[in-house]
Design an enzyme around this catalytic site. Structure first.
Site, PDB file in Angstrom:
ATOM      1  N   TYR A  40      24.956  22.791   2.567  1.00  0.00           N
ATOM      2  CA  TYR A  40      25.867  22.709   3.570  1.00  0.00           C
ATOM      3  C   TYR A  40      26.331  24.195   3.971  1.00  0.00           C
ATOM      4  O   TYR A  40      26.434  24.340   5.431  1.00  0.00           O
ATOM      5  CB  TYR A  40      27.092  21.825   3.256  1.00  0.00           C
ATOM      6  CG  TYR A  40      26.800  20.356   3.196  1.00  0.00           C
ATOM      7  CD1 TYR A  40      26.739  19.381   4.179  1.00  0.00           C
ATOM      8  CD2 TYR A  40      26.594  19.789   1.998  1.00  0.00           C
ATOM      9  CE1 TYR A  40      26.484  18.128   4.032  1.00  0.00           C
ATOM     10  CE2 TYR A  40      26.147  18.476   1.752  1.00  0.00           C
ATOM     11  CZ  TYR A  40      26.410  17.471   2.782  1.00  0.00           C
ATOM     12  OH  TYR A  40      25.873  16.222   2.669  1.00  0.00           O
ATOM     13  N   HIS A  95      24.120   3.496   4.777  1.00  0.00           N
ATOM     14  CA  HIS A  95      23.515   4.949   4.541  1.00  0.00           C
ATOM     15  C   HIS A  95      22.517   4.934   3.446  1.00  0.00           C
ATOM     16  O   HIS A  95      21.532   5.674   3.569  1.00  0.00           O
ATOM     17  CB  HIS A  95      24.598   5.988   4.390  1.00  0.00           C
ATOM     18  CG  HIS A  95      23.836   7.469   4.430  1.00  0.00           C
ATOM     19  ND1 HIS A  95      23.707   8.239   5.157  1.00  0.00           N
ATOM     20  CD2 HIS A  95      23.569   8.236   3.307  1.00  0.00           C
ATOM     21  CE1 HIS A  95      22.850   9.406   5.009  1.00  0.00           C
ATOM     22  NE2 HIS A  95      22.959   9.489   3.520  1.00  0.00           N
ATOM     23  N   ASP A 151      18.736  11.441   4.046  1.00  0.00           N
ATOM     24  CA  ASP A 151      19.871  12.099   4.057  1.00  0.00           C
ATOM     25  C   ASP A 151      19.228  13.561   4.270  1.00  0.00           C
ATOM     26  O   ASP A 151      18.641  13.936   5.275  1.00  0.00           O
ATOM     27  CB  ASP A 151      20.851  11.834   2.834  1.00  0.00           C
ATOM     28  CG  ASP A 151      22.194  12.536   3.054  1.00  0.00           C
ATOM     29  OD1 ASP A 151      23.047  12.250   3.570  1.00  0.00           O
ATOM     30  OD2 ASP A 151      22.094  13.740   2.335  1.00  0.00           O
TER      31      ASP A 151
END
Length: 289
Positions: free
Chosen positions: A215, A269, A108
């Site tokens: 982010y 994921h 990730d």
């Protein structure tokens, strides 16, 4: 049988590039160094099934809480979380152990950092393994040309908003974060005990904002004229990832001088949690060749 690393062996702290990073270390002191990088919204615990098999194979394993997470420092402001800074942390951890070269494994967000580190520091990274994460240099262009991926990534835009994501993600005992882990993984992947550990990590003062600042730093992505990955590379990809399309793996591999992909069918994921035996066998086989 799945091996789970015993957290009672406690962690260490390393001063790196102005911050103190908490990490777990295991394995022979003279073994080849492997650094494991977790993603959002995890911490070092996300690699609990990989630490034992890697140390049994003779590797020195270092698993940090990356900056902003769990017990590591949480500098303020999004500029403290740009990709160059995150990659410097990885190299700084190797420096702290007196190692010139190392292998890096990332999942990730940790995978994005691993890709970036290998491109930025080709002489330091011996081997690279990435689990379900694209190279940052291809992610934007891929998303713009693949509307399905753009839809899957809408949450990234939401995370750019000040304060509101913190309020929503922390509401009702971090219910939305807990639901996201459980809803996007196979049934039973995350136990109640696992979720409790994550909630404790998210509850550290300043952690949630720091995690989101990864982010928020995306628009500050540093330039990289040459994104070539010269380290031998293995991509491991759970094919039922609800966040990332398989095409991102293929686009990322196009940057590699030597790269291969291992598709893990029926994994999501959270591939290293769901299929640890397959992942561990692939990791050890690749790193030891």
């Amino acid at each position: 049988m799945i091996q789970t690393f015993d957290p009672q062996t406690a962690g260490v702290r390393h001063r790196v590039d102005g911050v103190t990073l908490h990490a777990v270390e295991a394995g022979p002191a003279d073994g080849p160094l492997v650094i494991l990088l977790h993603g959002f919204p995890e911490f070092w615990w996300g690699w609990r099934y990989q630490i034992g098999p890697l140390t049994d194979a003779g590797f020195r394993v270092l698993v940090p809480d990356q900056r902003g997470y769990h017990l590591s420092d949480k500098p303020e402001g999004r500029r403290a979380y740009d990709l160059d800074t995150l990659a410097k942390d990885v190299v700084g951890l190797a420096d702290a152990l007196g190692r010139g070269t190392f292998s890096v494994i990332g999942h990730d967000w940790g995978g994005l950092v691993a890709w970036w580190t290998a491109s930025r520091y080709p002489d330091r990274v011996a081997k690279l393994v990435v689990l379900n994460a694209p190279h940052p240099s291809v992610a934007g262009s891929y998303m713009r040309s693949h509307p399905g991926q753009m839809l899957r990534s809408l949450y990234v835009g939401f995370f750019q908003i000040p304060r509101l994501p913190e309020a929503m993600l922390s509401a009702n005992g971090y219910r939305s974060l807990k639901d996201a882990l459980v809803r996007t993984s196979r049934r039973g992947t995350f136990s109640d005990g696992d979720v409790a550990r994550y909630e404790k990590a998210w509850s550290q003062p300043g952690a949630l904002t720091a995690m989101l600042n990864w982010y928020r730093a995306l628009p500050l992505k540093p330039s990289m004229p040459d994104s070539t990955v010269r380290s031998p590379t293995l991509v491991i990809w759970g094919t039922r990832d609800r966040f990332l399309e398989k095409g991102l793996a293929e686009a990322s591999l196009s940057l590699c001088e030597t790269g291969d992909v291992r598709w893990i069918e029926n994994a999501t994921h959270w591939v290293q949690h769901e299929e640890p035996d397959a992942v561990n066998a692939a990791l050890v086989g690749f790193l030891k060749t």
